[in-house]
Design a protein around this motif. Structure first.
Motif, PDB file in Angstrom:
ATOM      1  N   VAL A 161       0.845  -1.201   0.000  1.00  0.00           N
ATOM      2  CA  VAL A 161       0.000   0.000   0.000  1.00  0.00           C
ATOM      3  C   VAL A 161       0.883   1.254   0.000  1.00  0.00           C
ATOM      4  O   VAL A 161       0.678   2.179  -0.787  1.00  0.00           O
ATOM      5  N   GLY A 162       1.880   1.258   0.868  1.00  0.00           N
ATOM      6  CA  GLY A 162       2.773   2.420   0.939  1.00  0.00           C
ATOM      7  C   GLY A 162       3.548   2.610  -0.351  1.00  0.00           C
ATOM      8  O   GLY A 162       3.667   3.732  -0.857  1.00  0.00           O
ATOM      9  N   ALA A 163       4.062   1.512  -0.905  1.00  0.00           N
ATOM     10  CA  ALA A 163       4.839   1.621  -2.148  1.00  0.00           C
ATOM     11  C   ALA A 163       3.959   2.149  -3.275  1.00  0.00           C
ATOM     12  O   ALA A 163       4.389   3.002  -4.066  1.00  0.00           O
ATOM     13  N   ALA A 164       2.703   1.676  -3.332  1.00  0.00           N
ATOM     14  CA  ALA A 164       1.797   2.134  -4.399  1.00  0.00           C
ATOM     15  C   ALA A 164       1.442   3.607  -4.200  1.00  0.00           C
ATOM     16  O   ALA A 164       1.330   4.366  -5.167  1.00  0.00           O
ATOM     17  N   LEU A 165       1.284   4.038  -2.948  1.00  0.00           N
ATOM     18  CA  LEU A 165       0.984   5.457  -2.702  1.00  0.00           C
ATOM     19  C   LEU A 165       2.177   6.330  -3.082  1.00  0.00           C
ATOM     20  O   LEU A 165       2.006   7.414  -3.642  1.00  0.00           O
ATOM     21  N   ALA A 166       3.374   5.837  -2.787  1.00  0.00           N
ATOM     22  CA  ALA A 166       4.569   6.615  -3.145  1.00  0.00           C
ATOM     23  C   ALA A 166       4.689   6.748  -4.666  1.00  0.00           C
ATOM     24  O   ALA A 166       5.186   7.757  -5.166  1.00  0.00           O
ATOM     25  N   ALA A 167       4.200   5.728  -5.394  1.00  0.00           N
ATOM     26  CA  ALA A 167       4.251   5.804  -6.860  1.00  0.00           C
ATOM     27  C   ALA A 167       3.182   6.744  -7.405  1.00  0.00           C
ATOM     28  O   ALA A 167       3.350   7.341  -8.463  1.00  0.00           O
ATOM     29  N   ALA A 168       2.081   6.901  -6.642  1.00  0.00           N
ATOM     30  CA  ALA A 168       0.937   7.673  -7.161  1.00  0.00           C
ATOM     31  C   ALA A 168       0.952   9.136  -6.727  1.00  0.00           C
ATOM     32  O   ALA A 168       0.320   9.972  -7.371  1.00  0.00           O
ATOM     33  N   VAL A 169       1.629   9.430  -5.620  1.00  0.00           N
ATOM     34  CA  VAL A 169       1.578  10.789  -5.062  1.00  0.00           C
ATOM     35  C   VAL A 169       3.008  11.298  -4.940  1.00  0.00           C
ATOM     36  O   VAL A 169       3.860  10.613  -4.388  1.00  0.00           O
ATOM     37  N   ASN A 170       3.248  12.503  -5.401  1.00  0.00           N
ATOM     38  CA  ASN A 170       4.617  13.005  -5.412  1.00  0.00           C
ATOM     39  C   ASN A 170       4.627  14.475  -4.961  1.00  0.00           C
ATOM     40  O   ASN A 170       3.866  15.256  -5.503  1.00  0.00           O
ATOM     41  N   PRO A 171       5.464  14.882  -3.977  1.00  0.00           N
ATOM     42  CA  PRO A 171       6.387  14.052  -3.219  1.00  0.00           C
ATOM     43  C   PRO A 171       5.711  13.493  -1.956  1.00  0.00           C
ATOM     44  O   PRO A 171       4.768  14.093  -1.446  1.00  0.00           O
ATOM     45  N   VAL A 172       6.209  12.340  -1.470  1.00  0.00           N
ATOM     46  CA  VAL A 172       5.703  11.776  -0.208  1.00  0.00           C
ATOM     47  C   VAL A 172       6.859  11.536   0.755  1.00  0.00           C
ATOM     48  O   VAL A 172       8.000  11.315   0.341  1.00  0.00           O
ATOM     49  N   GLU A 173       6.514  11.579   2.039  1.00  0.00           N
ATOM     50  CA  GLU A 173       7.415  11.099   3.091  1.00  0.00           C
ATOM     51  C   GLU A 173       6.728   9.849   3.619  1.00  0.00           C
ATOM     52  O   GLU A 173       5.654   9.937   4.214  1.00  0.00           O
ATOM     53  N   LEU A 174       7.311   8.674   3.370  1.00  0.00           N
ATOM     54  CA  LEU A 174       6.616   7.412   3.632  1.00  0.00           C
ATOM     55  C   LEU A 174       7.201   6.677   4.836  1.00  0.00           C
ATOM     56  O   LEU A 174       8.415   6.484   4.920  1.00  0.00           O
ATOM     57  N   HIS A 175       6.314   6.265   5.742  1.00  0.00           N
ATOM     58  CA  HIS A 175       6.684   5.444   6.892  1.00  0.00           C
ATOM     59  C   HIS A 175       5.751   4.234   6.904  1.00  0.00           C
ATOM     60  O   HIS A 175       4.560   4.383   6.616  1.00  0.00           O
ATOM     61  N   ALA A 176       6.286   3.052   7.277  1.00  0.00           N
ATOM     62  CA  ALA A 176       5.468   1.837   7.304  1.00  0.00           C
ATOM     63  C   ALA A 176       5.838   1.038   8.540  1.00  0.00           C
ATOM     64  O   ALA A 176       6.990   1.101   8.996  1.00  0.00           O
TER      65      ALA A 176
END
Ligand SMILES: C[S@@+](CC[C@H](N)C(=O)[O-])C[C@H]1O[C@@H](n2cnc3c(N)ncnc32)[C@H](O)[C@@H]1O
Length: 295
Positions: A132-147
């Motif tokens: 889910v996080g990886a797909a959100l990072a691909a769809a939204v730019n820029p992101v700060e992603l934590h999982a």
């Protein structure tokens, strides 16, 4: 892969898989042949699949939102229906980011106006493989992603998928391992938690029941134990205007929405008949919405 040993030609593999009950035997045979590095590798993969291991565990990856997500044996396989949660989250993130950019106005040299909006802060809680996080990072730019996930096998797997898009992965119970600096800053809190009622776990197909960990499936007596815990603490982590998104069954959605409302999140239920899934979204009121709601 070059030469196939006897019994491992494509037609032989299709027959073996079909006899083992694989409905899409042709497609699976093609994928196994293209993934195998050697004839011995192919033989071992066909054996594992014919013995009932999920195709994704045998291949080592699952397709999700158009991405190839690494999935290790013993880790929950991301489901196609969860792409709807990603779509909902990405739509909200893009809409909010557009609004923030419009409010900040055009960037000018020596600008002293409102600060330019930073990256969208995304937390993928109960991340499993981190799909889910990886797909959100691909769809939204820029992101700060934590999982984060409680299961060490999931965390190891998620590190491969999430590090590839510049995110961080932590191990522990729900929010416990997240850095404290994220409190009150999370724009998108995506939590595809386990939500199968305990009594229904035994009715799942063997690919889930036998090959995915119980902690990934069992949501307690009514399936909502983890969801309620996630919801209870969400307001402390969400930014004003931030959103919690959870997947649930259609029957669980009213209770999930009620749990969110009790925590002063504004609930909304989104349904996809195409993917046969339901996502419940709870939004922390923003200062803007509080002042516009005032008389
Ligand atoms: C249904 S799976 C979803 C995985 C991933 N989000 C996806 O959609 O593919 C639920 C995940 O929640 C994790 N989990 C269950 N209880 C947890 C807890 N108390 N804290 C953190 N993770 C938990 C499991 O290990 C599992 O990886």
């Amino acid at each position: 892969m070059s030469a196939s040993p006897p019994g491992h030609t494509k037609p032989a593999i299709v027959t073996r898989l079909r006899d083992a009950g694989c409905v899409f035997a042709e497609d699976e045979a093609r994928l196994l042949i293209s993934a195998a590095r050697t004839p011995g590798d192919l033989a071992a993969m066909v054996d594992r699949r014919a013995a009932g291991q999920p195709l994704e565990h045998v291949l080592g990856w699952a397709e999700f939102c158009g991405l190839r997500i690494a999935v290790d044996p013993g880790v929950f396989i991301p489901r196609r229906r969860t792409e709807f949660l990603v779509q909902q989250a990405a739509d909200l993130a893009r809409r909010d980011a557009d609004l923030a950019r419009r409010e900040a106005g055009p960037a000018r040299t020596g600008d002293t106006g409102p600060a330019r909006p930073g990256p969208v802060v995304v937390v993928d809680l109960c991340c499993g493989s981190g799909a889910v996080g990886a797909a959100l990072a691909a769809a939204v730019n820029p992101v700060e992603l934590h999982a984060a996930d409680i299961d060490p096998a999931a965390v190891r797997c998620a590190r491969r998928n999430v590090a590839a898009v510049g995110g961080q992965v932590y191990q522990g119970d729900l929010y416990a391992p997240l850095p404290a600096r994220l409190r009150g800053r999370v724009d998108i809190l995506a939590a595809n938690v386990p939500y199968v009622p305990t009594g229904a776990v035994g009715l799942l197909p063997p690919e889930a029941r036998v090959h995915e960990p119980r902690v990934a499936l069992d949501g307690g007596a009514d399936g909502l134990d983890v969801l309620r815990r996630v919801t209870a603490a969400a307001p402390r982590w969400l930014a004003p205007g931030g959103h919690l998104l959870v997947e649930a069954s259609e029957g669980q959605a009213p209770q999930a929405a009620e749990a969110m409302a009790r925590r002063r999140l504004v609930p909304r239920v989104a349904r996809s008949s195409a993917l046969n899934t339901t996502v419940v979204i709870g939004t922390r009121p923003s200062r803007r919405s509080r002042s516009s709601a005032a008389p």
